[in-house]
Design an enzyme around this catalytic site. Sequence first.
Site, PDB file in Angstrom:
ATOM      1  CG  ASP A 225      -1.882   1.164   1.238  1.00 12.70           C
ATOM      2  OD1 ASP A 225      -2.158   1.713   0.152  1.00 12.70           O
ATOM      3  OD2 ASP A 225      -2.360   1.528   2.322  1.00 12.70           O
TER       4      ASP A 225
ATOM      5  CG  ASP B  74      -4.197   5.010  -2.924  1.00 15.25           C
ATOM      6  OD1 ASP B  74      -3.260   4.740  -2.152  1.00 15.25           O
ATOM      7  OD2 ASP B  74      -5.366   4.647  -2.719  1.00 15.25           O
TER       8      ASP B  74
END
Length: 470
Positions: free
Chosen positions: A155, A354
Amino acid sequence: MALLLTLILLSALGFSPRHADAAAARGYVTVSTSSFAVSSTCADEFPGRAASPRNGTSAVLRLTHRHGPCAPAAKVSALGAPPSFLDTLRADQRRAEYIQRRVSGAAAAAAPGMQLAGSKAATVPANLGFSIGTLQYVVTVSLGTPAVAQTLEVDTGSDVSWVQCKPCPSPPCYSQRDPLFDPTRSSSYSAVPCGAASCSQLALYSNGCSGGQCGYVVSYGDGSTTTGVYSSDTLTLTGSNALKGFLFGCGHAQQGLFAGVDGLLGLGRQGQSLVSQASSTYGGVFSYCLPPTQNSVGYISLGGPSSTAGFSTTPLLTASNDPTYYIVMLAGISVGGQPLSIDASVFASGAVVDTGTVVTRLPPTAYSALRSAFRAAMAPYGYPSAPATGILDTCYDFTRYGTVTLPTISIAFGGGAAMDLGTSGILTSGCLAFAPTGGDSQASILGNVQQRSFEVRFDGSTVGFMPASC
């Protein structure tokens, strides 16, 4: 009348319903609908482009979709049943809203003369995070001495890496296929003492001290939490590529939407992330390529490529009130080779790159222009519409077609960079893979659907995009 209006709009946008082959050459692509199906067989080996590091200190990790057939051997079923598409979109919306609240109104610190829209500090919830349920990509690394394999979600919106550690009864820990990491069996493990600088630098991730050991806590926007002892051990990435003294959370209590995987690998920009901790070894450069489908393989590369050659690059910006995120500036969008008429001020709040957000979010003005152009470009082909799915409102039923023709979509960035999206970056489950933010003043988010098959490179000052890399 409806047909006349469609033809007028098509003409204004530069599209023509005649001569489909000529139209394809001017900004359309025809693909087989079989490419939309999810295969149960892993199609690709480790990508050749990443197999050979591009400088002497690179470490390249195999990256796969957690619910696909290329996930770590014998672990696919253990990584948790895949959520429904609608549930994924709901979790995606929670994550997107949280990220937008955190970066809203932040100033850009990395590019002189550039500033993100707004000047007021954002008001955010007390919890530090977002929905954990949208994370989709996993790598396998090893921790400790002797090394113990750990399958971790990756992430770019997280800084603290963590794994589940013994002792950790279930509950409050969740079920995973691999044995829990046992710090007592690692000769290189140590708990971070309360007085250590790395403990004080946890800041908002700090959870006080117990027995002289530094505590950590990460709370995510969906209510998921991990707590335990902030620790140090050897992290082995590949073969001889190992980081001694890697700081991570040894989690003794996890609750929420975690399932199957052994923990999380944080790739954010703060000091706790893998990228920051490995910067002295790999020069602060890393890249990744998200696989284009669930049954293909991508990679994460630390330390390479050392050059931006072949990449389309744009300046990297920083949100002053939340420097975890990688932010760039959008400059425009094209559909079918035709630039849309969108004022540059619409993109003034920047865009977060992201890996955990699924579909790209655009300011409503930009999204409306994209949706109108896309629908107009699709109209001549007569594909039947399908009901909206969650936040996705432009969907089609392709069940009667062997091939479909789609208009190309290109995203332009500051500095002249551009991403010409492949078909996997245009549609997801038959729907246009974009959604609006809550207002034009909110930051955009470049989601993982649009990033698939691109190598995305970060070097601390720029973000680069190279297509067809995995």
